[in-house]
Write a protein that holds these residues in place. Structure first.
Motif, PDB file in Angstrom:
ATOM      1  N   HIS A   1       1.002  -1.285  -0.033  1.00  0.00           N
ATOM      2  CA  HIS A   1       0.061   0.014  -0.046  1.00  0.00           C
ATOM      3  C   HIS A   1       0.807   1.186   0.101  1.00  0.00           C
ATOM      4  CE1 HIS A   1      -3.019  -3.067   0.747  1.00  0.00           C
ATOM      5  NE2 HIS A   1      -3.832  -2.293   0.914  1.00  0.00           N
ATOM      6  N   ASP A   2       2.003   1.183  -0.099  1.00  0.00           N
ATOM      7  CA  ASP A   2       2.858   2.250  -0.348  1.00  0.00           C
ATOM      8  C   ASP A   2       3.143   3.157   0.825  1.00  0.00           C
ATOM      9  OD1 ASP A   2       5.376   3.431  -1.655  1.00  0.00           O
ATOM     10  OD2 ASP A   2       3.969   4.895  -2.744  1.00  0.00           O
ATOM     11  N   GLU A   3       3.101   2.514   2.012  1.00  0.00           N
ATOM     12  CA  GLU A   3       2.961   3.245   3.278  1.00  0.00           C
ATOM     13  C   GLU A   3       4.406   2.923   4.123  1.00  0.00           C
ATOM     14  OE1 GLU A   3       0.704   4.950   5.091  1.00  0.00           O
ATOM     15  OE2 GLU A   3      -0.568   5.146   3.031  1.00  0.00           O
ATOM     16  N   MET A   4       4.644   3.636   4.990  1.00  0.00           N
ATOM     17  CA  MET A   4       5.874   3.660   5.751  1.00  0.00           C
ATOM     18  C   MET A   4       5.393   3.077   7.215  1.00  0.00           C
ATOM     19  SD  MET A   4       8.509   4.930   4.126  1.00  0.00           S
ATOM     20  CE  MET A   4       9.684   4.710   5.347  1.00  0.00           C
ATOM     21  N   PRO A   5       6.098   2.069   7.616  1.00  0.00           N
ATOM     22  CA  PRO A   5       5.772   1.682   8.712  1.00  0.00           C
ATOM     23  C   PRO A   5       5.794   2.500  10.052  1.00  0.00           C
ATOM     24  CG  PRO A   5       7.895   0.456   8.225  1.00  0.00           C
ATOM     25  CD  PRO A   5       7.382   1.475   6.994  1.00  0.00           C
ATOM     26  N   THR A   6       4.699   2.543  10.999  1.00  0.00           N
ATOM     27  CA  THR A   6       4.885   3.170  12.341  1.00  0.00           C
ATOM     28  C   THR A   6       5.364   2.338  13.404  1.00  0.00           C
ATOM     29  OG1 THR A   6       2.770   4.578  11.425  1.00  0.00           O
ATOM     30  CG2 THR A   6       3.368   4.375  13.759  1.00  0.00           C
ATOM     31  N   LEU A   7       5.137   1.072  13.215  1.00  0.00           N
ATOM     32  CA  LEU A   7       5.396  -0.014  14.305  1.00  0.00           C
ATOM     33  C   LEU A   7       6.633  -0.379  13.898  1.00  0.00           C
ATOM     34  CD1 LEU A   7       3.944  -1.233  16.850  1.00  0.00           C
ATOM     35  CD2 LEU A   7       3.173  -2.800  15.334  1.00  0.00           C
ATOM     36  N   SER A   8       7.612  -0.320  14.954  1.00  0.00           N
ATOM     37  CA  SER A   8       9.135  -0.903  14.844  1.00  0.00           C
ATOM     38  C   SER A   8       8.859  -2.446  15.578  1.00  0.00           C
ATOM     39  CB  SER A   8       9.970  -0.319  15.722  1.00  0.00           C
ATOM     40  OG  SER A   8      10.007  -0.474  17.113  1.00  0.00           O
ATOM     41  N   LEU A   9       9.914  -3.296  15.153  1.00  0.00           N
ATOM     42  CA  LEU A   9       9.744  -4.711  15.701  1.00  0.00           C
ATOM     43  C   LEU A   9       9.684  -4.654  17.183  1.00  0.00           C
ATOM     44  CD1 LEU A   9       9.668  -7.785  15.305  1.00  0.00           C
ATOM     45  CD2 LEU A   9      12.073  -7.772  15.392  1.00  0.00           C
ATOM     46  N   THR A  10      10.436  -3.943  17.915  1.00  0.00           N
ATOM     47  CA  THR A  10      10.644  -3.758  19.452  1.00  0.00           C
ATOM     48  C   THR A  10       9.192  -3.309  19.945  1.00  0.00           C
ATOM     49  OG1 THR A  10      12.980  -3.398  19.224  1.00  0.00           O
ATOM     50  CG2 THR A  10      11.913  -2.757  21.227  1.00  0.00           C
ATOM     51  N   ARG A  11       8.733  -2.235  19.225  1.00  0.00           N
ATOM     52  CA  ARG A  11       7.378  -2.014  19.736  1.00  0.00           C
ATOM     53  C   ARG A  11       6.330  -2.843  19.438  1.00  0.00           C
ATOM     54  NH1 ARG A  11       6.641   3.123  21.850  1.00  0.00           N
ATOM     55  NH2 ARG A  11       7.952   4.911  21.070  1.00  0.00           N
ATOM     56  N   ALA A  12       6.378  -3.844  18.567  1.00  0.00           N
ATOM     57  CA  ALA A  12       5.352  -4.802  18.290  1.00  0.00           C
ATOM     58  C   ALA A  12       5.601  -5.805  19.340  1.00  0.00           C
ATOM     59  CB  ALA A  12       5.679  -5.439  17.024  1.00  0.00           C
ATOM     60  N   TRP A  13       6.851  -6.042  19.920  1.00  0.00           N
ATOM     61  CA  TRP A  13       7.121  -7.019  20.771  1.00  0.00           C
ATOM     62  C   TRP A  13       6.480  -6.516  22.232  1.00  0.00           C
ATOM     63  CZ3 TRP A  13      11.148  -6.436  24.673  1.00  0.00           C
ATOM     64  CH2 TRP A  13      11.318  -7.493  25.348  1.00  0.00           C
ATOM     65  N   THR A  14       6.737  -5.121  22.510  1.00  0.00           N
ATOM     66  CA  THR A  14       6.453  -4.561  23.658  1.00  0.00           C
ATOM     67  C   THR A  14       5.085  -4.783  23.522  1.00  0.00           C
ATOM     68  OG1 THR A  14       8.289  -3.173  23.747  1.00  0.00           O
ATOM     69  CG2 THR A  14       6.423  -2.486  24.956  1.00  0.00           C
ATOM     70  N   LEU A  15       4.301  -4.522  22.517  1.00  0.00           N
ATOM     71  CA  LEU A  15       2.654  -4.493  22.480  1.00  0.00           C
ATOM     72  C   LEU A  15       2.232  -5.842  22.754  1.00  0.00           C
ATOM     73  CD1 LEU A  15       0.089  -3.073  21.460  1.00  0.00           C
ATOM     74  CD2 LEU A  15       0.583  -4.453  19.390  1.00  0.00           C
ATOM     75  N   VAL A  16       3.027  -6.908  22.441  1.00  0.00           N
ATOM     76  CA  VAL A  16       2.448  -8.255  22.830  1.00  0.00           C
ATOM     77  C   VAL A  16       2.777  -8.515  24.239  1.00  0.00           C
ATOM     78  CG1 VAL A  16       3.172 -10.952  22.398  1.00  0.00           C
ATOM     79  CG2 VAL A  16       2.930  -9.280  20.741  1.00  0.00           C
ATOM     80  N   ARG A  17       3.883  -8.107  24.905  1.00  0.00           N
ATOM     81  CA  ARG A  17       4.219  -8.215  26.196  1.00  0.00           C
ATOM     82  C   ARG A  17       3.175  -7.459  27.001  1.00  0.00           C
ATOM     83  NH1 ARG A  17      10.181  -8.885  27.601  1.00  0.00           N
ATOM     84  NH2 ARG A  17       9.362  -7.937  29.436  1.00  0.00           N
ATOM     85  N   TYR A  18       2.628  -6.247  26.612  1.00  0.00           N
ATOM     86  CA  TYR A  18       1.544  -5.460  27.415  1.00  0.00           C
ATOM     87  C   TYR A  18       0.210  -6.313  27.335  1.00  0.00           C
ATOM     88  CZ  TYR A  18       4.491  -1.396  27.440  1.00  0.00           C
ATOM     89  OH  TYR A  18       5.597  -0.301  27.667  1.00  0.00           O
ATOM     90  N   PHE A  19      -0.364  -6.933  26.344  1.00  0.00           N
ATOM     91  CA  PHE A  19      -1.427  -8.146  26.295  1.00  0.00           C
ATOM     92  C   PHE A  19      -0.943  -9.093  27.141  1.00  0.00           C
ATOM     93  CE2 PHE A  19      -2.801  -5.731  22.668  1.00  0.00           C
ATOM     94  CZ  PHE A  19      -4.090  -5.676  22.638  1.00  0.00           C
ATOM     95  N   THR A  20       0.190  -9.885  27.321  1.00  0.00           N
ATOM     96  CA  THR A  20       0.418 -10.864  28.258  1.00  0.00           C
ATOM     97  C   THR A  20       0.204 -10.450  29.461  1.00  0.00           C
ATOM     98  OG1 THR A  20       1.787 -11.746  26.440  1.00  0.00           O
ATOM     99  CG2 THR A  20       1.787 -12.516  28.530  1.00  0.00           C
ATOM    100  N   SER A  21       0.833  -9.238  29.900  1.00  0.00           N
ATOM    101  CA  SER A  21       0.595  -8.540  31.335  1.00  0.00           C
ATOM    102  C   SER A  21      -0.779  -8.151  31.611  1.00  0.00           C
ATOM    103  CB  SER A  21       1.774  -7.495  31.504  1.00  0.00           C
ATOM    104  OG  SER A  21       1.425  -6.408  30.724  1.00  0.00           O
ATOM    105  N   GLY A  22      -1.784  -7.975  30.699  1.00  0.00           N
ATOM    106  CA  GLY A  22      -2.885  -7.466  30.878  1.00  0.00           C
ATOM    107  C   GLY A  22      -3.092  -5.946  31.053  1.00  0.00           C
ATOM    108  N   LEU A  23      -2.305  -5.287  30.452  1.00  0.00           N
ATOM    109  CA  LEU A  23      -2.261  -4.073  30.412  1.00  0.00           C
ATOM    110  C   LEU A  23      -3.145  -3.329  29.281  1.00  0.00           C
ATOM    111  CD1 LEU A  23       1.431  -2.857  31.073  1.00  0.00           C
ATOM    112  CD2 LEU A  23      -0.559  -2.710  32.728  1.00  0.00           C
ATOM    113  N   LEU A  24      -3.213  -4.110  28.280  1.00  0.00           N
ATOM    114  CA  LEU A  24      -4.250  -3.801  27.171  1.00  0.00           C
ATOM    115  C   LEU A  24      -5.015  -4.949  26.703  1.00  0.00           C
ATOM    116  CD1 LEU A  24      -1.136  -2.574  24.766  1.00  0.00           C
ATOM    117  CD2 LEU A  24      -2.765  -1.090  25.944  1.00  0.00           C
ATOM    118  N   GLN A  25      -6.035  -4.390  25.945  1.00  0.00           N
ATOM    119  CA  GLN A  25      -6.934  -5.388  25.441  1.00  0.00           C
ATOM    120  C   GLN A  25      -7.518  -5.030  24.130  1.00  0.00           C
ATOM    121  OE1 GLN A  25     -10.188  -4.865  28.195  1.00  0.00           O
ATOM    122  NE2 GLN A  25     -11.146  -2.905  26.963  1.00  0.00           N
TER     123      GLN A  25
END
Length: 180
Positions: A109-133
């Motif tokens: 879609h000729d877009e630039m990524p906003t999410l880095s791999l580190t942020r993606a990994w952090t996002l998954v950790r936040y879900f695992t720890s119950g901080l996000l839904q």
């Protein structure tokens, strides 16, 4: 027995190289592999040709709630959930596969990524720890990243109700000027 540990070490090195190529920070590498810090630093220098960046990892869920990061994070996390359920692989491999799909989608879609791999990994950790839904938009039915325990009734996503300045970035303004 010794060959099993050598095979495991080779797998860890291959994973570390893949993560480095995708832009992983040193803290992510340390958490997901059993390789020593010194070895990871040497590997990072060999793969990237430079020392790993210094500094702390993102530590706030608020970044994921802003308009554009929320859309990108939601796209990634929905892909991650699909991969976790259907690919039946370890979480780090599901993150890598999902992140590659995220990058491919943006490239198409000729877009630039906003999410880095580190942020993606952090996002998954936040879900695992119950901080996000995940919360369902009452208009489009899409599932979006939200703070844990936020009210879900009447939630409207950033795509159905974008903020007034959404999409008006400097890059878009510059592209408009060039086109004119």
């Amino acid at each position: 027995m010794a060959t099993k540990s050598v095979v495991q070490e080779v797998k860890e090195i291959a994973l570390a190289i893949e993560l480095i190529e995708l832009g992983a920070r040193l803290q992510l590498l340390e958490a997901e592999t059993s390789l020593s810090r010194d070895r990871l630093i040497r590997l990072y220098k060999e793969v990237k040709g430079e020392s790993p960046p210094k500094g702390m990892l993102p530590f706030s869920t608020d970044w994921f709630m802003t308009w554009q990061p929320n859309v990108h994070s939601s796209l990634f996390y929905n892909t991650f959930m699909f991969m976790s359920r259907h690919a039946r692989c370890e979480p780090i491999h599901a993150i890598v596969k999902s992140y590659r799909l995220y990058l491919e989608h943006l490239r198409l879609h000729d877009e630039m990524p906003t999410l880095s791999l580190t942020r993606a990994w952090t996002l998954v950790r936040y879900f695992t720890s119950g901080l996000l839904q995940m919360t369902t938009c009452s208009r489009c039915g899409g599932r979006y990243v939200a703070h844990a325990h936020d009210p879900q009734r009447g939630f409207v996503c950033g795509l159905c109700q974008p903020p007034s300045r959404a999409g008006r970035t400097r890059r878009n303004a510059l592209a408009s000027q060039i086109a004119a």
